[in-house]
Design a protein around this motif. Structure first.
Motif, mmCIF file in Angstrom:
data_model
loop_
_atom_site.group_PDB
_atom_site.id
_atom_site.type_symbol
_atom_site.label_atom_id
_atom_site.label_comp_id
_atom_site.label_asym_id
_atom_site.label_seq_id
_atom_site.Cartn_x
_atom_site.Cartn_y
_atom_site.Cartn_z
ATOM 1 N N SER A 184 1.012 -1.059 0.317
ATOM 2 C CA SER A 184 0.014 0.095 0.135
ATOM 3 C C SER A 184 1.102 1.293 0.072
ATOM 4 N N LEU A 185 1.814 1.616 0.959
ATOM 5 C CA LEU A 185 2.645 2.385 0.528
ATOM 6 C C LEU A 185 3.751 2.523 -0.435
ATOM 7 N N TRP A 186 3.927 1.371 -0.905
ATOM 8 C CA TRP A 186 4.487 1.109 -2.376
ATOM 9 C C TRP A 186 3.685 1.616 -3.299
ATOM 10 N N VAL A 187 2.383 1.956 -3.381
ATOM 11 C CA VAL A 187 1.215 1.874 -4.125
ATOM 12 C C VAL A 187 1.263 3.544 -4.303
ATOM 13 N N GLY A 188 1.088 4.169 -3.142
ATOM 14 C CA GLY A 188 1.353 5.795 -2.715
ATOM 15 C C GLY A 188 2.363 6.254 -3.374
ATOM 16 N N GLU A 189 3.412 5.068 -2.882
ATOM 17 C CA GLU A 189 4.729 6.181 -3.427
ATOM 18 C C GLU A 189 4.890 5.983 -4.708
ATOM 19 N N TYR A 190 4.831 5.227 -5.213
ATOM 20 C CA TYR A 190 5.100 4.845 -6.814
ATOM 21 C C TYR A 190 4.192 4.452 -8.320
ATOM 22 N N GLY A 191 3.725 5.044 -7.577
ATOM 23 C CA GLY A 191 1.691 4.511 -8.040
ATOM 24 C C GLY A 191 1.305 5.534 -9.812
ATOM 25 N N THR A 192 2.470 6.229 -9.370
ATOM 26 C CA THR A 192 2.255 8.217 -10.137
ATOM 27 C C THR A 192 2.985 8.128 -11.375
ATOM 28 N N MET A 193 3.981 6.828 -10.462
ATOM 29 C CA MET A 193 5.570 6.861 -12.117
ATOM 30 C C MET A 193 4.513 6.157 -13.166
ATOM 31 N N SER A 194 4.950 6.373 -14.361
ATOM 32 C CA SER A 194 4.448 5.879 -16.128
ATOM 33 C C SER A 194 4.338 4.531 -16.162
ATOM 34 N N GLY A 195 3.852 3.622 -16.020
ATOM 35 C CA GLY A 195 4.007 2.955 -16.920
ATOM 36 C C GLY A 195 3.599 1.161 -15.482
ATOM 37 N N ALA A 196 3.880 2.223 -14.103
ATOM 38 C CA ALA A 196 3.643 1.307 -13.110
ATOM 39 C C ALA A 196 3.000 -0.016 -12.884
ATOM 40 N N ARG A 197 3.946 -0.813 -12.503
ATOM 41 C CA ARG A 197 3.450 -1.602 -11.575
ATOM 42 C C ARG A 197 3.752 -1.763 -10.233
ATOM 43 N N ILE A 198 3.020 -3.157 -9.574
ATOM 44 C CA ILE A 198 3.658 -3.922 -8.918
ATOM 45 C C ILE A 198 2.551 -4.540 -8.194
ATOM 46 N N THR A 199 3.793 -5.538 -7.430
ATOM 47 C CA THR A 199 3.518 -6.421 -7.592
ATOM 48 C C THR A 199 3.737 -7.249 -5.886
ATOM 49 N N LEU A 200 2.808 -7.988 -5.523
ATOM 50 C CA LEU A 200 3.478 -8.771 -4.163
ATOM 51 C C LEU A 200 2.972 -10.346 -4.617
ATOM 52 N N ILE A 201 4.029 -10.838 -4.434
ATOM 53 C CA ILE A 201 4.482 -12.649 -4.796
ATOM 54 C C ILE A 201 3.927 -13.614 -3.393
ATOM 55 N N ASP A 202 4.384 -14.729 -3.151
ATOM 56 C CA ASP A 202 3.945 -15.261 -2.240
ATOM 57 C C ASP A 202 4.537 -16.012 -2.523
ATOM 58 N N GLU A 203 6.244 -16.288 -2.424
ATOM 59 C CA GLU A 203 6.883 -17.139 -3.266
ATOM 60 C C GLU A 203 6.662 -19.064 -2.395
ATOM 61 N N GLY A 204 5.843 -19.244 -1.016
ATOM 62 C CA GLY A 204 5.721 -20.026 -0.518
ATOM 63 C C GLY A 204 4.809 -20.921 -1.438
ATOM 64 N N GLN A 205 4.100 -19.807 -2.003
ATOM 65 C CA GLN A 205 2.792 -20.866 -2.536
ATOM 66 C C GLN A 205 2.976 -20.857 -4.038
ATOM 67 N N GLY A 206 3.709 -19.719 -4.361
ATOM 68 C CA GLY A 206 3.922 -19.710 -5.620
ATOM 69 C C GLY A 206 3.304 -18.931 -6.389
ATOM 70 N N GLN A 207 2.534 -18.204 -5.935
ATOM 71 C CA GLN A 207 1.470 -17.552 -6.488
ATOM 72 C C GLN A 207 1.254 -15.811 -6.086
ATOM 73 N N THR A 208 0.247 -14.796 -6.860
ATOM 74 C CA THR A 208 0.266 -13.665 -6.968
ATOM 75 C C THR A 208 -0.570 -13.516 -5.613
#
Length: 66
Positions: free
Chosen positions: A34-58
């Motif tokens: 949520s913080l990163w969406v606020g901080e970086y979300g205005t960058m042109s073409g920004a894509r923010i992704t959170l992945i659970d590597e234990g489950q292997g899913q987004t």
């Protein structure tokens, strides 16, 4: 895999990695997301992704995949 690095968060813009981080707690990783969406979300073409590597899913992305 080390559980302290289970949740992987990335910010991509223009096809390049801008920021990344790993957390062991999903709650903390979601707060960072949520913080990163606020901080970086205005960058042109920004894509923010959170992945659970234990489950292997987004867990979530911004902007939402429609």
């Amino acid at each position: 895999m080390d559980d302290s690095q289970r949740f992987y968060l990335t910010v991509m813009a223009a096809g390049r990695l801008v920021m990344q981080g790993w957390w062991g707690s999903e709650a903390i990783a979601r707060r960072k997301f949520s913080l990163w969406v606020g901080e970086y979300g205005t960058m042109s073409g920004a894509r923010i992704t959170l992945i659970d590597e234990g489950q292997g899913q987004t867990v979530t992305t911004w902007p939402d995949e429609a």
